[in-house]
Design a protein around this motif. Structure first.
Motif, PDB file in Angstrom:
ATOM      1  N   ASP A   1     -11.589 -38.978  24.332  1.00 14.06           N
ATOM      2  CA  ASP A   1     -12.166 -39.077  25.754  1.00 14.06           C
ATOM      3  C   ASP A   1     -13.581 -39.261  24.803  1.00 14.06           C
ATOM      4  OD1 ASP A   1     -13.510 -39.245  28.030  1.00 14.06           O
ATOM      5  OD2 ASP A   1     -12.196 -37.301  29.239  1.00 14.06           O
ATOM      6  N   CYS A   2     -13.807 -40.694  24.650  1.00 17.83           N
ATOM      7  CA  CYS A   2     -15.797 -40.413  24.352  1.00 17.83           C
ATOM      8  C   CYS A   2     -16.818 -41.119  25.486  1.00 17.83           C
ATOM      9  CB  CYS A   2     -15.741 -42.320  23.927  1.00 17.83           C
ATOM     10  SG  CYS A   2     -14.503 -42.647  22.639  1.00 17.83           S
ATOM     11  N   ASP A   3     -16.937 -40.969  26.730  1.00 20.49           N
ATOM     12  CA  ASP A   3     -17.708 -40.353  27.301  1.00 20.49           C
ATOM     13  C   ASP A   3     -17.655 -39.009  27.425  1.00 20.49           C
ATOM     14  OD1 ASP A   3     -17.712 -43.110  28.151  1.00 20.49           O
ATOM     15  OD2 ASP A   3     -15.732 -43.009  29.865  1.00 20.49           O
ATOM     16  N   SER A   4     -16.816 -37.676  26.776  1.00 17.79           N
ATOM     17  CA  SER A   4     -17.651 -36.280  27.073  1.00 17.79           C
ATOM     18  C   SER A   4     -17.065 -36.649  25.880  1.00 17.79           C
ATOM     19  CB  SER A   4     -15.113 -35.910  27.098  1.00 17.79           C
ATOM     20  OG  SER A   4     -15.576 -34.898  27.298  1.00 17.79           O
ATOM     21  N   VAL A   5     -16.971 -37.010  24.866  1.00 20.78           N
ATOM     22  CA  VAL A   5     -17.969 -36.636  23.707  1.00 20.78           C
ATOM     23  C   VAL A   5     -19.404 -36.669  23.508  1.00 20.78           C
ATOM     24  CG1 VAL A   5     -17.657 -36.701  21.603  1.00 20.78           C
ATOM     25  CG2 VAL A   5     -15.432 -36.856  22.477  1.00 20.78           C
TER      26      VAL A   5
END
Lengths: 203, 46, 619
Positions: free
Chosen positions: A29-33
């Protein structure tokens, strides 16, 4: 080009999270990262790109360095063995010493090997970025040593490949030492009668 | 020259004997689980 | 071939081997051993008078033993250099009383029985490795009867039989009765594409070589029947399918199925091949007067010598490993070294020539710039902390550090000679050596960041850049799955991993630490990996003394080609992690708390030690 910034002064870290299309974003989950990265020490700006290594992606790195006065860059994408030279060049183009780059390997070492484990992979990705930022904050500019190159080549083995390589380099004007173990060059090729696809002789 | 001595694998904990030469660093592999975490068991200290 | 001998820019050293290599990209110092040839290459005109009088005969290697040569011989008529060579082990001339005939007849007097190996030193900027391949020996595949039936030959022997320059002047004959065979059978994939026996890989050229052989036979002997037994015919290259069709049109029969047994008729010496025809689904028996085994390629026997001299890596099949399978297919991981031909993987002549051109272009690209930037990952001595103990001098695989232990002057590093493994930095007991770009503080920061939260659930693994980290990359590209709680810290060499890093990780609550590096033969830094093993052995003892289970520190050698092993190791280490209890971790944290304190300023310690020593001496 402006003088290369050696990275002194207050730390200003920029983080670039790469989705690599779905290669990373399919599992992590790149947004979360990216959101997590914003909270890390000295991180002043975080980008979330589809392809960081693409031309627009690299332009964005340059722009980000210039606009935000970044002096450390963390790129969370693929293996440094793949794209470290690419991104080092991007830093250099923006006037930043290339050794002020650190990469977090979210692809080969995370998304591709933890398929279907989105939460755990995202957790690992955050850790990897956190470790990279921690290291980046302590990176120092380095000057690469420039050494002269002896303009001569050695070719080890005088079969068809060695003969061709030696001739190409010799024709280009380089002195070539061709080392062959046997009393004659030729290798296995010389033992073959006719060769495909032309059906002519080998020697 | 190479005498055999006792080794222990720190992955699967099996014990076995392998050639050992004092002062020579060699790559060692556990015959049971293929791990390289192979530690020499000092027998003389029993 | 002759162009090589004539080219003003090529210095040919035939009958020579690379003995030693030192240096780095742009500046390799190479020692070449010119083996004693006992014939002066410059003087010899290859007149052949010596050969005529030589009383010794031996199997001719070039003809694969199908004919004989003398002890003094020319390898083959078109040899370059065009000169004779004397096999001194076969020659009687060591003792002139015994023979010495060749010297007597040699007009040029270019034979020297006392010739010796000569070492020459050359300096080069780039190296292209083209050591080629060996052919597979079909002896272990006993069902084909290569050692038992004389009319079963290999494709290499066939090449010599059909060659007009060969022992039969190109007449295709059987070895038993010297008669022309009426039927010839080819068996494909001998030693290839079989993981259990022979080699798992496809040898690339054998299908097309057989297609070519069939066409050659049909050209010369249209009446000979040919049957080819195959698994798949791989005719994928330009013009290949056309040749394959031509060989079929010429009458070659292709039968899908590899014979399970080849039997010899004791009287006629002809052969029976028992095979399951997998297209028809029938068990069949075919007769042939001669069977040709289409043998595959294997890595050169002496690959490991070149591998170690140039610190190269090899894939699991034993051929040399390129820096990247798609993007750097002819570059070695060692800068300034390139591959061409079968050294990298089995390939045919066209592909070898293509790759050689590519390798030459890559070498040219480097050399034409005249200079090269070397990565700034080198070691630096902090003179104030150095006690001149000299340990680093012993550790350095490159002899890049010098230190006068008697005069007690601080050690110095020759930066150009330092390759950046970091073993010196890890071994220095006084913290007096830093590795640029892989400093203690940088690595410790990674350890701390990783273990700050939920340390007990994670596996910390140190991995070397060239092998185990790349093995991890390969696991990724191959999608070999493993537990997601591993976190890698990359160093250039496992030799860089200071024991303080390991202890620090445990003090921060790491349940388990894995140290991974390259196999000893693959070490990118000659033998720096030896120090890793020694350090781990000491650490196991130290941990045990402190009441910490030594098995919490794991050691693994993983090559860049071992993606599968990387994943397996990660799974095994995770299993071990699950056995580590919370109490254990707490105990370890207490036992090792001291490690977290900053290194004492060693200058002060050094002075204190000296003062102490002085005081003791005074007392």
């Amino acid at each position: 080009m402006a003088e290369v910034d050696g990275g002194n002064g207050p730390l200003r870290v920029g983080v670039f999270v790469c989705q690599c299309g779905l290669n990373i974003a399919g599992t992590v989950d790149c947004d979360s990262v990216a959101k997590f990265s914003e909270g890390l020490d000295d991180v002043v700006v975080v980008y979330n790109n589809k392809y960081t290594c693409s031309e627009p992606g690299q332009l964005e790195i340059r722009k980000a360095i210039e606009e935000n006065d970044l002096n450390r860059v963390v790129i969370a994408s693929c293996s440094p063995r793949m794209h470290e030279p690419t991104f080092r060049a991007a830093l250099e183009a923006a006037g930043l010493n290339p050794y002020l780059l650190e990469m977090a390997n979210l692809r080969e070492h995370c998304s591709w090997v933890h398929i279907g484990e989105k939460d755990a992979a995202t957790g690992k990705a955050k850790d990897l970025v956190k470790m990279a930022v921690a290291r980046a904050r302590r990176l120092e500019a380095q000057e690469e040593m420039v050494v002269p190159i002896t303009q001569k080549a050695m070719v080890v083995g005088g079969g068809i490949a060695g003969i061709q390589a030696a001739l190409d380099l010799a024709d280009a004007g380089y002195k070539v030492y061709l080392i062959e173990k046997e009393p004659s060059i030729g290798g296995i090729m010389a033992q073959i009668d006719k060769t495909y696809p032309t059906m002519d002789c080998s020697i | 020259m190479a005498e055999e001595t006792k080794f222990k694998c720190l992955r699967c904990m099996s014990e076995f004997r392998l050639p050992y030469r004092h002062g020579v660093t060699e790559e060692r592999t556990c015959p049971n689980c293929s791990s390289n975490s192979v530690r020499r068991v000092k027998e003389d200290k029993k | 071939m002759a162009d090589v001998g004539r080219h003003p820019n090529i210095e040919l050293h035939a009958y020579s081997e690379v003995d030693a290599v030192s240096g780095y990209v742009g500046n390799f110092n190479v020692t070449v051993r010119k083996k004693a040839r006992y014939v002066d290459v410059k003087e010899c005109t290859a007149c052949g008078d010596c050969e005529d009088v030589c009383p010794i005969t031996a199997p001719d290697e070039f003809e694969i033993g199908l004919s004989t040569r003398k002890a003094i011989y020319q390898p083959f008529p078109q040899a370059v250099p065009s000169a004779y060579v004397l096999n001194i082990d076969e020659c009687l001339g060591n003792n002139p009383i015994a023979c010495g005939k060749c010297l007597e007849v040699c007009d040029k007097k270019c034979i020297d029985y006392d010739d010796k190996d000569e070492l020459i030193h050359i300096e080069v900027g780039t190296v292209i490795v083209c050591i080629g391949m060996d052919v597979y020996d079909p002896t272990p595949l006993d069902e084909f009867g290569y050692t038992r039936h004389e009319n079963v030959i290999t494709s290499m022997e066939f090449e010599r039989l059909i060659n007009s320059g060969g022992p039969t002047q190109g007449h295709l004959i059987r070895l038993t009765d010297r008669e022309q065979p009426k039927t010839v059978a080819f068996i494909q994939c001998v030693g290839s594409r079989d993981a259990n026996r022979g080699n798992p890989y496809c040898s690339n050229f054998c299908c097309m070589n057989t297609v070519k052989d069939c066409l050659l036979i049909k050209d010369h002997y249209p009446d000979v029947d040919i049957k080819v037994f195959y698994m798949d015919i791989r005719a994928f290259g330009k013009g290949f399918e056309d040749l394959f069709q031509r060989s079929k049109d010429a009458g070659t029969i292709y039968i899908r199925g590899i014979p399970g047994e080849v039997e010899e008729d004791p009287e006629t010496k002809s052969l029976k091949l028992y095979v399951e025809n997998t297209t028809e689904g029938t068990m069949e028996c075919h007769e042939a007067d001669m069977v040709v085994l289409s043998i595959g390629a294997i890595p050169r026997k002496d690959s490991s010598t070149i591998q170690q001299l140039l610190t190269l890596q090899r894939s699991q099949d034993g051929f040399f490993l390129e820096a990247h399978p798609k993007l750097k297919p002819v570059d070695a991981a060692t800068q300034g070294v390139f591959f061409a031909g079968c050294a990298e993987s089995p390939k045919d002549i066209k592909d070898s020539v293509t790759q050689a051109g590519a390798a030459a272009a890559r070498a040219n690209r480097l050399m034409m710039q005249g200079k090269v930037k070397v990565e700034a990952i080198t070691s630096t001595i902090i003179p104030d902390l150095c006690t001149s103990c000299g340990i680093c001098v012993k550790v350095c695989p490159y002899n890049a550090i010098s230190c006068d232990t008697k005069a007690k002057t601080p050690a110095t590093v020759v930066e150009a000679a330092c390759a950046g493994c970091g073993a010196c930095s890890a071994e220095c007991p006084f913290g007096a050596i830093t590795m640029k770009h892989f400093t203690d503080v940088q690595i410790e920061a990674q350890i701390d960041a990783m273990l700050e939260v939920d340390a007990k659930d994670k596996v910390l693994a140190f991995a070397c850049n060239w092998c185990s980290y790349s093995g991890g990359d390969l696991a990724g590209t191959n999608r070999f799955q493993y537990p997601p709680n591993t976190r890698l810290i990359r160093t250039m060499c496992s030799g860089r991993v200071d024991k303080r890093f390991v202890l620090r990780a445990f003090a921060r609550g790491a349940p388990i630490v894995l140290l991974s590096g390259c196999h000893f033969a693959d070490c990118h830094y000659i033998n720096a990996v030896h120090w890793t093993q020694r350090r781990v052995e000491k650490l196991w003892d130290e941990l045990e003394k402190k009441g910490i289970r030594p098995e919490r520190l794991q050691l693994e050698w993983i090559s860049a080609a071992e993606g599968q092993k990387f994943a397996t190791v990660m799974r095994a280490v995770e299993e071990l992690r699950q056995k580590v209890t919370a109490e254990e971790i707490e105990h370890t944290k207490k036992a090792l708390a001291g490690v977290l304190e900053p290194r004492k300023p060693r200058a002060a310690t050094k002075k204190a030690t000296e003062q102490e020593a002085a005081a003791q001496e005074a007392a």
